[in-house]
Write a protein that holds these residues in place. Structure first.
Motif, PDB file in Angstrom:
ATOM      1  N   ASP A  19       0.820  -1.215   0.000  1.00 20.34           N
ATOM      2  CA  ASP A  19       0.000   0.000   0.000  1.00 20.34           C
ATOM      3  C   ASP A  19       0.853   1.264   0.000  1.00 20.34           C
ATOM      4  O   ASP A  19       0.653   2.195   0.784  1.00 20.34           O
ATOM      5  CB  ASP A  19      -0.948   0.012   1.211  1.00 20.34           C
ATOM      6  N   GLU A 155      -5.057   4.310  -7.905  1.00 16.68           N
ATOM      7  CA  GLU A 155      -5.197   5.762  -7.743  1.00 16.68           C
ATOM      8  C   GLU A 155      -6.281   6.037  -6.715  1.00 16.68           C
ATOM      9  O   GLU A 155      -7.382   5.495  -6.797  1.00 16.68           O
ATOM     10  CB  GLU A 155      -5.549   6.414  -9.070  1.00 16.68           C
ATOM     11  N   HIS A 156      -5.964   6.883  -5.723  1.00 16.37           N
ATOM     12  CA  HIS A 156      -6.895   7.187  -4.653  1.00 16.37           C
ATOM     13  C   HIS A 156      -7.129   8.693  -4.593  1.00 16.37           C
ATOM     14  O   HIS A 156      -6.179   9.482  -4.643  1.00 16.37           O
ATOM     15  CB  HIS A 156      -6.342   6.720  -3.297  1.00 16.37           C
ATOM     16  N   SER A 157      -8.377   9.080  -4.485  1.00 17.92           N
ATOM     17  CA  SER A 157      -8.708  10.487  -4.262  1.00 17.92           C
ATOM     18  C   SER A 157      -8.643  10.768  -2.766  1.00 17.92           C
ATOM     19  O   SER A 157      -9.153   9.984  -1.953  1.00 17.92           O
ATOM     20  CB  SER A 157     -10.112  10.807  -4.783  1.00 17.92           C
ATOM     21  N   ARG A 181      -4.612  13.540  -5.195  1.00 20.53           N
ATOM     22  CA  ARG A 181      -4.473  12.161  -5.670  1.00 20.53           C
ATOM     23  C   ARG A 181      -3.291  11.495  -4.975  1.00 20.53           C
ATOM     24  O   ARG A 181      -2.279  12.119  -4.680  1.00 20.53           O
ATOM     25  CB  ARG A 181      -4.244  12.139  -7.185  1.00 20.53           C
TER      26      ARG A 181
END
Length: 299
Positions: A19, A155-157, A181
């Motif tokens: 992660d 991809e994480h907001s 991001r």
């Protein structure tokens, strides 16, 4: 008293990430580096050397002979000027012909740089720009690290409950949120190869003490490089092949083939180190390679 290197070494480094982003690509919006054709993750040799430099700088705290040449906000020519002052040739720094600065004292200045900067005598450096301290070919070299299995860049907001300026706050009527991001690899086990040349070590002054510090760095560097972006990173294996001779007694690729890393079930996405099996010979002299011994530092 420092001891010179009399043996060639080849080594395999295994490390993982969970992660996190082990090495962002600035040409791709800081996405984790990938092999576009195979999907395998990549970590550059420069990234790994940076972590070694940071570990040495942290643990040796700029002690004499253990300064770091390539570090954040460094002005390299300033370090070159220090070399000429230290060897008593500061007068050679005068004049406008920067390409020729140093004159016949370049070799002496290069030796001073090797003696005082750990990363110069370890990895080498091009120090011929501006104030000329020559070039050093380092005895320690690393390859890119490549993941054992393909990885997926997620991809994480993310949001921040604050803004940077009053103008932004007015536009949002006091809501004060900022979107961003973040890119991670859910899990990846990476493998890199390294080489230590006794011949080049004797040219730069890289010693047995320096080599021990290198092994310590590769073992513990991730424990002192934590950040929100990198998630969890750990050294999972460090397998060192020690040759009896200074020039080596077996091809490096043949030795690397002895360390096998396989995913237990390739049909299931790997999410932990336990999803892989590492096979390596027992520590000690190697069958089929009578003048090479394996030292298992980690793993």
């Amino acid at each position: 008293m420092t001891m010179s290197l009399n043996h060639r070494y080849d080594f395999v480094l295994l490390f993982d990430v969970k992660d996190g982003n082990p090495n962002g690509d600035p040409d791709a919006g800081n996405l984790p580096r990938l092999d576009a054709e195979t999907g395998h993750g990549l970590v550059t040799d420069v990234c790994l050397k940076r972590k070694v430099r940071n570990f040495v700088g942290l643990t040796r705290a700029a002690q004499p002979s253990y300064e770091i040449y390539v570090k954040e906000k460094a002005v390299l020519n300033t370090q070159h000027e220090r070399a000429y002052v230290a060897i008593g040739k500061a007068d050679l720094l005068k004049g406008d012909d920067k390409k020729r600065k140093g004159g016949n004292a370049v070799d002496e200045a290069r030796q001073w740089m090797c003696k005082n900067f750990y990363d110069v005598r370890t990895f080498g450096a091009v120090m011929s720009l501006g104030v000329n301290c020559g070039q050093v070919r380092g005895p320690v070299q690393l390859t890119f690290a490549r993941s054992i299995s393909p990885v997926v860049a997620m991809e994480h907001s993310i949001t921040r409950m604050a803004v940077a300026t009053e103008a932004e706050a007015e536009k949002q009527s006091g809501d004060n949120r900022t979107m961003g991001r973040k890119f991670t690899v859910p899990y990846g086990l990476y493998r890199a190869h390294g080489f230590v040349s006794a011949h080049l070590a004797n040219q730069t002054g890289f010693s047995e003490e320096d080599l021990a510090l290198l092994w310590n760095s590769l073992t513990d560097m991730f424990d002192h490089d934590r950040s929100a972006a990198r998630g969890e990173m750990s050294t999972r294996g460090l397998y060192v092949f020690k040759h009896e001779g200074a020039l080596g007694d077996a091809p490096a690729h043949s030795l690397f083939d002895l360390i096998e890393v396989k995913q237990n079930d390739p049909s299931i996405a790997a999410r932990a180190f336990s999803d892989f099996t590492v096979s390596a010979p027992a520590a000690g002299p190697l069958a089929g390679f009578p003048r090479v011994a394996l030292v298992r530092i980690v793993g």
